[in-house]
Design an enzyme around this catalytic site. Structure first.
Site, mmCIF file in Angstrom:
data_model
loop_
_atom_site.group_PDB
_atom_site.id
_atom_site.type_symbol
_atom_site.label_atom_id
_atom_site.label_comp_id
_atom_site.label_asym_id
_atom_site.label_seq_id
_atom_site.Cartn_x
_atom_site.Cartn_y
_atom_site.Cartn_z
ATOM 1 C CD GLN A 43 -69.721 -42.713 -47.682
ATOM 2 O OE1 GLN A 43 -69.136 -42.300 -46.582
ATOM 3 N NE2 GLN A 43 -70.930 -43.519 -47.372
ATOM 4 N NE ARG A 101 -65.917 -38.143 -39.267
ATOM 5 C CZ ARG A 101 -66.126 -39.138 -39.588
ATOM 6 N NH1 ARG A 101 -67.156 -40.061 -39.221
ATOM 7 N NH2 ARG A 101 -65.049 -40.055 -39.911
ATOM 8 C CG HIS A 146 -64.292 -41.271 -45.136
ATOM 9 N ND1 HIS A 146 -65.093 -40.864 -43.772
ATOM 10 C CD2 HIS A 146 -65.171 -42.224 -45.332
ATOM 11 C CE1 HIS A 146 -66.132 -41.682 -43.680
ATOM 12 N NE2 HIS A 146 -65.925 -42.470 -44.159
ATOM 13 C CG ASN A 190 -64.158 -43.054 -41.279
ATOM 14 O OD1 ASN A 190 -64.691 -42.815 -40.317
ATOM 15 N ND2 ASN A 190 -64.706 -44.186 -42.304
ATOM 16 C CD GLU A 191 -66.189 -47.303 -40.313
ATOM 17 O OE1 GLU A 191 -66.239 -48.128 -41.215
ATOM 18 O OE2 GLU A 191 -67.189 -46.696 -39.840
ATOM 19 C CG ASN A 326 -67.294 -43.908 -37.328
ATOM 20 O OD1 ASN A 326 -67.141 -43.018 -36.599
ATOM 21 N ND2 ASN A 326 -66.715 -44.103 -38.479
ATOM 22 C CE1 TYR A 328 -71.817 -46.447 -38.231
ATOM 23 C CE2 TYR A 328 -74.120 -45.764 -39.058
ATOM 24 C CZ TYR A 328 -72.833 -45.543 -38.987
ATOM 25 O OH TYR A 328 -72.372 -44.602 -39.884
ATOM 26 C CD GLU A 395 -69.027 -42.918 -39.965
ATOM 27 O OE1 GLU A 395 -69.730 -43.862 -40.173
ATOM 28 O OE2 GLU A 395 -68.140 -42.619 -40.512
#
Ligand SMILES: *[C@@H]1O[C@H](CO)[C@@H](O)[C@H](O)[C@H]1NC(C)=O
Ligand SMILES: *[C@@H]1O[C@H](CO)[C@@H](O)[C@H](O)[C@H]1NC(C)=O
Ligand SMILES: *[C@@H]1O[C@H](CO)[C@@H](O)[C@H](O)[C@H]1NC(C)=O
Ligand SMILES: *[C@@H]1O[C@H](CO)[C@@H](O)[C@H](O)[C@H]1NC(C)=O
Ligand SMILES: *[C@@H]1O[C@H](CO)[C@@H](O)[C@H](O)[C@H]1NC(C)=O
Ligand SMILES: *[C@@H]1O[C@H](CO)[C@@H](O)[C@H](O)[C@H]1NC(C)=O
Length: 492
Positions: A43, A101, A146, A190-191, A326, A328, A395
């Site tokens: 990203q 991170r 990731h 990740n995720e 993570n 949100y 996150e």
């Protein structure tokens, strides 16, 4: 952050007002609490094909067919952090964070995907970044994976290849050898949830019949990495290793037993799919029953949820040294009639209705609504469910779509989420060790391209310099990092 929901331009920045300080937690965060900021390689780095880096699944998905990105953009340059990492670290230093991170791009380090050939230029980039961080007293928290699997390994079947966990183990061994002396916290994958359940894209993303095979393979790959660290590196490097799990808090839509059960079912499917094997061994019971039941009705002669052998259970159980999370937002959950039987579908396997209230403030990403109290409930649930683990929030953050530097809503979001985190620590005795805001800067947000901006720093993607400018929220966050206090003056 990764979401493949369609992006909706949303101008409903209702006045939530600046958070009333009186309602915020006014106790200082502990001295040893770590504040930081997060990014991921694909990203931000750009330099997608420079200095020996080869193609990853993300390059293939987003850099070679930009039509799937809503603004037609790609991540070939992104924030150009490959060249501008010193500017990134300078901002981190101004913020006064304790940690940064970031993730390593596998194909920058191992161009063949295998550990047979190490790309010195790639290694040098990460060595330089880590050195720059150390000079500025910022500790690295490093994600190994990731989403950017080497395309060469994807071409060999990706997770469906039996060697998949060993690829991860071998890649990770190289990373531990190269960087491990400077890293105390490693994040493996990740995720995995969206990777295995939202296959609307090519590359590593899957769905339907393969969802749970994918989940088991990722759990095994994580465990393989953990075992490499545990047997070969832990005694000298003394770090800790965890998988990064993501999801929402699921709040029962009413106090009826059915809705309470439905919400708990969603928590077990969303968090338990990975956390239950990591902490207890094996899948959550409700997953076993529901998926077996639906698989049978769908005509399968066995459950789509693969049965774990005792050997697999033992290999995976106990391999999360801390809980990396993570999160949100929050959803409300209602019980519904059993969804109709059709092709395999992991949402129907859960068998509940999840939604959000229209009067919750929406970010520019339609799934992300402002629900700070959900964070406290989530933390308490994780504490109770998984033996009171140490938690690192890897996150949490807010998206808008404007070029405005005066990002009041993001500031309120950070403030109120942190206040609920502090409440959870204080009143529910949850062991939260660290908080990492997503994201240090605006970056390439997958199918949303550059339209969903999560940064506390603005990046000018129209300038070849990718000029960074701090937004207002970053000044508030700086104050928090430096004082460990959310309000004007904390009680000591
Ligand atoms: C992992 O590394 C070992 C040692 O270099 C090698 O023998 C093995 O073939 C590698 N495994 C895979 C799946 O690449
Ligand atoms: C459920 O009950 C609790 C405690 O009585 C109450 O605070 C809460 O508002 C109720 N929730 C709903 C959705 O009615
Ligand atoms: C179940 O079906 C698969 C093919 O769909 C077949 O390969 C397998 O042998 C069957 N297993 C049993 C226990 O009948
Ligand atoms: C799975 O089911 C959900 C809920 O019914 C639906 O929204 C979604 O589109 C389905 N996914 C696929 C791939 O069919
Ligand atoms: C926030 O941004 C506005 C407009 O850019 C500016 O006038 C204001 O001084 C800023 N506030 C803080 C606290 O930096
Ligand atoms: C980019 O940076 C260079 C060197 O600092 C500067 O000379 C140039 O004017 C900048 N260009 C833009 C478009 O900001």
């Amino acid at each position: 952050m990764l979401r493949f929901y369609r992006f909706i331009f949303c101008a409903t920045l209702l006045s939530i007002g600046s958070a009333d300080d009186a309602k915020l937690n006014n106790k200082k965060f502990p001295k040893n609490f770590l504040f930081g900021a997060s990014t991921s390689a694909f990203q931000i780095e750009g330099a997608w094909n420079l200095d020996g880096k080869t193609e990853s699944t993300c390059d293939k998905t987003f850099n070679k067919q930009p039509s799937i990105v809503i603004d037609g953009s790609d991540a070939t340059v992104a924030c150009d952090s490959y060249h501008k990492y010193k500017e990134d670290v300078a901002i981190l230093r101004e913020l006064g964070v304790d940690h940064y991170r970031f993730s390593l791009a596998w194909t920058r380090i191992l161009p063949t995907g295998y550990a047979n050939e190490i790309n010195e230029a790639g290694v040098k980039y990460y060595k330089n970044l880590i050195r720059e961080l150390k000079i500025n007293q910022i500790q690295p928290i490093v994600t190994l994976y990731h989403y950017d699997l080497p395309q060469s390994l994807q071409d060999k079947g990706g997770f469906s290849n039996p060697l998949f966990p060993e690829w991860f183990a071998n890649y990770s061994r190289v990373c531990f050898e190269l960087f491990g002396d400077d890293v105390s916290y490693w994040l493996t994958i990740n995720e995995p949830y969206p990777i295995c359940s939202m296959g609307s894209l090519s590359g590593p993303f899957v769905e339907g019949i393969d969802t749970y095979i994918c989940a088991l393979r990722y759990l095994t790959a994580h465990a393989a990495i953990w075992h490499v660290y545990d047997t070969e590196f832990r005694s000298k490097q003394k770090g800790r290793v965890a998988m990064v799990l993501n999801g929402e808090w699921a709040e029962p839509a009413s106090n009826t037993t059915d809705d309470i059960t439905a919400a708990e079912t969603r928590m077990q499917f969303m968090w338990g799919i990975f956390a239950h094997p990591l902490y207890y061994g094996d899948w959550p019971e409700i997953m076993k029953t529901r998926i077996a039941m639906r698989s049978k009705l769908e005509g399968f002669n066995q459950s789509r949820l693969p049965e774990m052998t005792q050997e697999e259970i033992n290999y995976i159980k106990g391999t999360n040294d801390f809980f990396a999370l993570n999160s949100y937002t929050t959803v409300l959950v209602k019980a519904i009639q059993e969804p109709e039987i059709s092709s395999p579908n992991s949402t129907k396997d859960i068998g509940v209705f999840a939604y959000q209230r229209d009067d919750w403030l929406s970010s520019s990403a339609s799934w992300l609504k402002f629900v700070p109290w959900g964070m406290r409930k989530l933390l308490k649930w994780i504490k109770d469910e998984y033996y009171n683990p140490n938690i690192i929030i890897t996150e949490n953050g807010w998206a808008d779509s404007t070029d405005q530097l005066d990002d009041k809503v993001r500031e309120s979001y950070i403030k109120e989420y942190l206040s609920n985190i502090r409440d959870a620590m204080d009143e529910d005795e949850v062991n939260v060790m660290a908080y990492s805001v997503w994201s240090l800067m605006d970056n390439f947000e997958w199918v949303s391209g550059y339209t969903a901006k999560f940064g506390i720093t603005y990046v000018d993607f129209n300038s070849p310099n990718r000029t960074r400018t701090r937004k207002n929220s970053s000044y508030y966050y700086e104050k928090v990092c430096k004082t460990h206090c959310l309000v004007e003056k904390c009680e000591d």
